[in-house]
Motif scaffolding. Structure first.
Motif, PDB file in Angstrom:
ATOM      1  N   TYR A  88       4.690  -7.025   9.947  1.00  0.00           N
ATOM      2  CA  TYR A  88       4.285  -6.199   8.799  1.00  0.00           C
ATOM      3  C   TYR A  88       2.772  -6.222   8.632  1.00  0.00           C
ATOM      4  CZ  TYR A  88       3.456  -4.937   3.934  1.00  0.00           C
ATOM      5  OH  TYR A  88       2.978  -4.361   2.780  1.00  0.00           O
ATOM      6  N   VAL A  89       2.191  -5.022   8.383  1.00  0.00           N
ATOM      7  CA  VAL A  89       0.750  -4.866   8.173  1.00  0.00           C
ATOM      8  C   VAL A  89       0.512  -4.470   6.729  1.00  0.00           C
ATOM      9  CG1 VAL A  89      -1.325  -3.589   8.830  1.00  0.00           C
ATOM     10  CG2 VAL A  89       0.348  -4.233  10.583  1.00  0.00           C
ATOM     11  N   ASN A  90      -0.382  -5.207   6.065  1.00  0.00           N
ATOM     12  CA  ASN A  90      -0.733  -4.885   4.682  1.00  0.00           C
ATOM     13  C   ASN A  90      -1.561  -3.599   4.649  1.00  0.00           C
ATOM     14  OD1 ASN A  90      -1.769  -4.754   2.064  1.00  0.00           O
ATOM     15  ND2 ASN A  90      -1.912  -6.980   1.887  1.00  0.00           N
ATOM     16  N   PRO A  91      -1.081  -2.550   3.946  1.00  0.00           N
ATOM     17  CA  PRO A  91      -1.791  -1.258   3.942  1.00  0.00           C
ATOM     18  C   PRO A  91      -3.208  -1.352   3.394  1.00  0.00           C
ATOM     19  CG  PRO A  91       0.433  -1.030   3.044  1.00  0.00           C
ATOM     20  CD  PRO A  91       0.173  -2.493   3.172  1.00  0.00           C
ATOM     21  N   SER A  92      -3.441  -2.231   2.440  1.00  0.00           N
ATOM     22  CA  SER A  92      -4.762  -2.312   1.816  1.00  0.00           C
ATOM     23  C   SER A  92      -5.813  -2.979   2.695  1.00  0.00           C
ATOM     24  CB  SER A  92      -4.678  -3.073   0.486  1.00  0.00           C
ATOM     25  OG  SER A  92      -4.211  -4.398   0.697  1.00  0.00           O
ATOM     26  N   THR A  93      -5.382  -3.853   3.604  1.00  0.00           N
ATOM     27  CA  THR A  93      -6.334  -4.562   4.466  1.00  0.00           C
ATOM     28  C   THR A  93      -6.247  -4.128   5.924  1.00  0.00           C
ATOM     29  OG1 THR A  93      -4.766  -6.373   4.892  1.00  0.00           O
ATOM     30  CG2 THR A  93      -6.220  -6.595   2.974  1.00  0.00           C
TER      31      THR A  93
END
Length: 416
Positions: A88-93
């Motif tokens: 999972y990739v954090n959209p904000s970072t």
């Protein structure tokens, strides 16, 4: 964000991260993927200390929170493996994100560090006090010939083990808690220092057992040679701990995850040495019970209250000599954040360093025979002063043979 940088973005934690990343590579990342045809997220080591194994797509992996200041050790970290087999990739970072939110407890981080420092400084101060008292006791025991007997020989070896434990443990504490660079680089000499420290500790407990063995043998077996018991105690006190420590070191050295940070982390392999220690303390309990049984039997024949009190007192002072108080510290509270756990660690920080001091006070500084000997030597010294010689020559009394008899021996004599 400021607290995070203090705890996790300094050089110390960067190097810790590098160490654990190497371990993660050896144990997880370098392994081949599963061959069942399913889609998996690749193994990786995250920005903290998390090591993630192959995880099936569409599932969530979890591992325990790392043991870092301000973290809840009983919580878990979660990392989502998406349906397409990527983490999972954090959209904000725009970076892969493992959920450490259940672990973080920054409000208590500074408090924990301060408490650790208080605990360390308290331990060091008490070890220094014990070192001074034990050293003075050894000087007294070795200085005066009148104190030479089998019983004092056992005391001398016990006190030497206290001296070694205090000195070596002070050095080890200073290295582990105040020399971060050394701990991170994990040199061979630092690992050897850990092993030597453990040897000194086991020797200390071995000589506590020898005290009980000698006393029990002398009281229960009147025909046993004291010299044979001394030889047996020398083997038990210095040689057996060496065998246990070498075995422990060999086993732990073969495990990569147990050889980092100067071996300062907890390890289940310590029980290679500590299981015999617990056994020896249990046997000492049997010795004390047997001695009390004999004393009670004998003292029933003497109705004097003073004799009974003397027997009870003589038995009670065996507890610190034989280290029996440590039996209550075998089981550590499971909840490390509880008040009971805090009390446990502070009580342990007091009792362990002061063990040598307690025994020195009881068996040297509070011993009436030692007092009499020191007073007599002081009187002789004063009599030799030039302005005292003329007055004391007419009153000096010839020296008499002096033999130290401890309190337990006095009770034995009085009841037989």
């Amino acid at each position: 964000m400021e607290k995070k940088s203090i705890l996790f973005e300094n050089d110390y934690f960067k190097k810790i991260h590098a160490i654990f990343e190497g371990i993660c590579y050896d144990e997880v990342i370098s392994k081949p993927p599963p061959s069942d045809g399913k889609l998996y997220c690749s193994p990786k080591h995250d920005d903290f200390l998390g090591c993630w194994n192959y995880t099936e797509a569409g599932t969530t992996a979890s591992i325990p929170c790392p043991e870092l200041p301000g973290f809840h050790k009983t919580q878990n970290v979660y990392f989502d493996c998406t349906d397409n087999g990527t983490w999972y990739v954090n959209p904000s970072t725009g970076r892969e994100y493992a959920d450490y939110s259940r672990c973080r407890n920054y409000e208590n981080a500074v408090k924990e560090l301060e408490e650790d420092l208080i605990h360390i400084y308290l331990t060091i101060a008490l070890f220094c006090l014990s070192l001074v008292l034990v050293s003075i006791s050894l000087i007294i025991f070795f200085k005066f010939r009148q104190l030479r007997c089998d019983r004092i020989t056992i005391h001398k070896n016990l006190f030497i083990s206290y001296l070694l434990t205090d000195l070596i443990y002070l050095v080890y504490l200073s290295v582990v808690h105040f020399m971060e660079e050394v701990v991170l680089h994990n040199p061979v000499w630092c690992q050897i220092l850990h092993v030597v420290t453990q040897y000194a500790i086991v020797c200390n407990f071995a000589w506590m057992f020898c005290e009980g063995l000698y006393l029990h043998t002398v009281i229960m077996s009147a025909f046993t040679s004291g010299k044979s018991v001394i030889i047996a105690c020398l083997i038990i006190g210095w040689c057996v701990p060496l065998v246990l420590t070498i075995t422990y070191a060999a086993v732990r050295a073969s495990m990569n995850d147990n050889t980092i940070a100067c071996w300062s982390g907890e390890s289940s392999y310590l029980w290679i040495m500590y299981a015999p220690v617990v056994l020896s303390m249990s046997i000492n309990v049997v010795f004390v019970v047997n001695i009390m049984r004999l004393l009670i039997t004998k003292l029933r024949q003497i109705p004097e209250v003073a004799q009974t009190r003397k027997g009870v007192r003589a038995t009670a002072i065996l507890i610190p000599l034989l280290g029996l108080q440590f039996l209550i510290f075998i089981k550590r509270p499971e909840d490390k954040d509880s008040i009971l756990s805090v009390v446990y660690h502070y009580v342990l920080a007091i009792f362990v360093p002061l063990q040598g001091a307690f025994v020195s006070i009881m068996y040297c500084f509070c011993n009436g025979e030692v007092h009499s000997l020191l007073k007599r030597k002081w009187s002789q010294h004063r009599a030799m002063l030039p302005w005292k010689q003329k007055r004391t020559q007419s009153t000096m009394v010839s020296n008499t043979t002096y033999t130290l008899v401890d309190q337990m021996s006095q009770v034995q004599t009085s009841v037989t």
